[in-house]
Design an enzyme around this catalytic site. Structure first.
Site, PDB file in Angstrom:
ATOM      1  N   SER A   1       0.829  -1.217   0.000  1.00 24.76           N
ATOM      2  CA  SER A   1       0.000   0.000   0.000  1.00 24.76           C
ATOM      3  C   SER A   1       0.860   1.263   0.000  1.00 24.76           C
ATOM      4  O   SER A   1       0.508   2.254  -0.654  1.00 24.76           O
ATOM      5  CB  SER A   1      -0.983  -0.001   1.176  1.00 24.76           C
ATOM      6  OG  SER A   1      -0.328   0.253   2.385  1.00 24.76           O
ATOM      7  N   ASN A   2       1.982   1.249   0.711  1.00 25.80           N
ATOM      8  CA  ASN A   2       2.878   2.418   0.672  1.00 25.80           C
ATOM      9  C   ASN A   2       3.459   2.603  -0.733  1.00 25.80           C
ATOM     10  O   ASN A   2       3.559   3.727  -1.233  1.00 25.80           O
ATOM     11  CB  ASN A   2       3.996   2.278   1.705  1.00 25.80           C
ATOM     12  CG  ASN A   2       3.566   2.709   3.090  1.00 25.80           C
ATOM     13  OD1 ASN A   2       3.387   3.893   3.352  1.00 25.80           O
ATOM     14  ND2 ASN A   2       3.372   1.744   3.987  1.00 25.80           N
TER      15      ASN A   2
ATOM     16  N   LEU B   1      19.168  -5.720   5.449  1.00 29.57           N
ATOM     17  CA  LEU B   1      20.192  -5.492   4.430  1.00 29.57           C
ATOM     18  C   LEU B   1      21.577  -5.384   5.062  1.00 29.57           C
ATOM     19  O   LEU B   1      21.728  -4.874   6.167  1.00 29.57           O
ATOM     20  CB  LEU B   1      19.847  -4.216   3.655  1.00 29.57           C
ATOM     21  CG  LEU B   1      18.544  -4.327   2.837  1.00 29.57           C
ATOM     22  CD1 LEU B   1      18.003  -2.960   2.464  1.00 29.57           C
ATOM     23  CD2 LEU B   1      18.755  -5.191   1.593  1.00 29.57           C
TER      24      LEU B   1
ATOM     25  N   ASN C   1      13.475   4.142   4.816  1.00 34.40           N
ATOM     26  CA  ASN C   1      12.546   3.111   5.249  1.00 34.40           C
ATOM     27  C   ASN C   1      11.406   3.745   6.039  1.00 34.40           C
ATOM     28  O   ASN C   1      11.587   4.788   6.661  1.00 34.40           O
ATOM     29  CB  ASN C   1      13.284   2.117   6.161  1.00 34.40           C
ATOM     30  CG  ASN C   1      12.380   1.006   6.666  1.00 34.40           C
ATOM     31  OD1 ASN C   1      11.586   0.429   5.927  1.00 34.40           O
ATOM     32  ND2 ASN C   1      12.497   0.685   7.957  1.00 34.40           N
TER      33      ASN C   1
ATOM     34  N   HIS D   1       8.694   2.733   9.135  1.00 38.08           N
ATOM     35  CA  HIS D   1       8.465   1.731  10.177  1.00 38.08           C
ATOM     36  C   HIS D   1       7.245   2.151  11.004  1.00 38.08           C
ATOM     37  O   HIS D   1       7.111   3.324  11.358  1.00 38.08           O
ATOM     38  CB  HIS D   1       9.710   1.612  11.072  1.00 38.08           C
ATOM     39  CG  HIS D   1       9.563   0.535  12.105  1.00 38.08           C
ATOM     40  ND1 HIS D   1       9.602  -0.807  11.783  1.00 38.08           N
ATOM     41  CD2 HIS D   1       9.342   0.597  13.444  1.00 38.08           C
ATOM     42  CE1 HIS D   1       9.413  -1.520  12.884  1.00 38.08           C
ATOM     43  NE2 HIS D   1       9.261  -0.701  13.903  1.00 38.08           N
TER      44      HIS D   1
HETATM   45  C1  GAR Z   1       3.886  -1.000   6.848  1.00 37.18           C
HETATM   46  O1  GAR Z   1       3.127  -0.849   8.016  1.00 37.18           O
HETATM   47  C2  GAR Z   1       5.347  -0.680   7.113  1.00 37.18           C
HETATM   48  O2  GAR Z   1       5.531   0.377   8.007  1.00 37.18           O
HETATM   49  C3  GAR Z   1       5.827  -1.981   7.720  1.00 37.18           C
HETATM   50  O3  GAR Z   1       5.224  -2.963   6.913  1.00 37.18           O
HETATM   51  C4  GAR Z   1       3.958  -2.470   6.448  1.00 37.18           C
HETATM   52  C5  GAR Z   1       3.900  -2.636   4.957  1.00 37.18           C
HETATM   53  O4  GAR Z   1       2.629  -2.296   4.474  1.00 37.18           O
HETATM   54  N1  GAR Z   1       7.267  -2.062   7.718  1.00 37.18           N
HETATM   55  C6  GAR Z   1       7.981  -2.582   8.714  1.00 37.18           C
HETATM   56  O5  GAR Z   1       7.477  -3.110   9.687  1.00 37.18           O
HETATM   57  C7  GAR Z   1       9.497  -2.477   8.550  1.00 37.18           C
HETATM   58  N2  GAR Z   1      10.157  -2.845   9.718  1.00 37.18           N
HETATM   59  P1  GAR Z   1       2.388  -2.073   2.937  1.00 37.18           P
HETATM   60  O6  GAR Z   1       3.007  -3.296   2.234  1.00 37.18           O
HETATM   61  O7  GAR Z   1       0.888  -2.055   2.779  1.00 37.18           O
HETATM   62  O8  GAR Z   1       3.042  -0.803   2.511  1.00 37.18           O
END
Ligand code: GAR
Length: 189
Positions: free
Chosen positions: A12-13, A91, A105, A107
């Site tokens: 989604s991001n 990474l 990134n 988080h």
């Molecule tokens: C998001 O909440 C992102 O912040 C998290 O994974 C999700 C991905 O959602 N990332 C982490 O936890 C990194 N440590 P998305 O695939 O819908 O963008």
């Protein structure tokens, strides 16, 4: 500005960044979306015509070769900024130093609290009253590196992991674009 996005999940991001490039909010273009496995996100990217690549660790006999392949694909696509968006692989120092200040990134916590997986659940279990999300430069330590910006959400009574994740994700989408806009405008990448 050519952006490359690394994902592992729903994407989604990633889709939100693509949308912001398409509607002119960001003066940038998503050149490639890479997933470390067949993922919902990669199919969504393919559906809207974004070039994609699945690079799986199991096809390489070392982490170095796996990461070299990622770098190759990013370079072939002339990427100058790499966005991790739910990319769930750690990474190496070598990779991170190759992309210093050009690798960011998102988080789902107010770092430095609740690093690693299930950040939202960690926050609920701890009983915090405020949670949120962070965009940061990537360093070789997990969910570490200089913080670029954060957004806060209030944790309500009876909040659960699902409801909190949903709330935070809405903020993530806004925050990632805000940070990217700043970086691109200030040409910090
Ligand atoms: C998001 O909440 C992102 O912040 C998290 O994974 C999700 C991905 O959602 N990332 C982490 O936890 C990194 N440590 P998305 O695939 O819908 O963008």
């Amino acid at each position: 500005m050519n952006i490359g996005i690394l994902i592992s999940g729903k994407g989604s991001n990633m889709l939100n960044i693509v949308k912001a490039c398409d509607n002119g909010t960001l003066n940038a273009r998503v050149k490639i979306v890479i997933s470390n496995k067949p993922s919902e996100g990669i199919y969504k990217a393919q559906k809207i015509g974004i070039p994609t690549k699945i690079i799986e660790t199991k096809n390489f006999n070392s982490k170095l070769k796996f990461e070299n392949e990622i770098t190759n694909i990013l370079k072939i696509n002339k990427v100058s900024l790499v966005c991790l968006a739910g990319f769930m692989k750690i990474l190496s120092k070598k990779f991170v130093s190759q992309w210093e200040k050009r690798l960011i990134n998102i988080h789902p916590s107010l770092l430095p609290s609740f690093k690693g997986i299930n950040a939202q659940l960690q926050a609920i279990k701890k009983g915090v009253k405020y949670a949120g999300c962070t965009v940061h430069y990537v360093s070789s330590a997990i969910d570490d590196g200089e913080i670029l910006d954060q957004s806060i959400v209030k944790v309500c009574k009876n909040e659960n992991e699902q409801s909190l994740s949903k709330k935070i994700l809405i903020e993530e989408h806004k925050l990632y674009i805000k940070v990217l806009k700043n970086l691109i405008n200030k040409e910090l990448v």
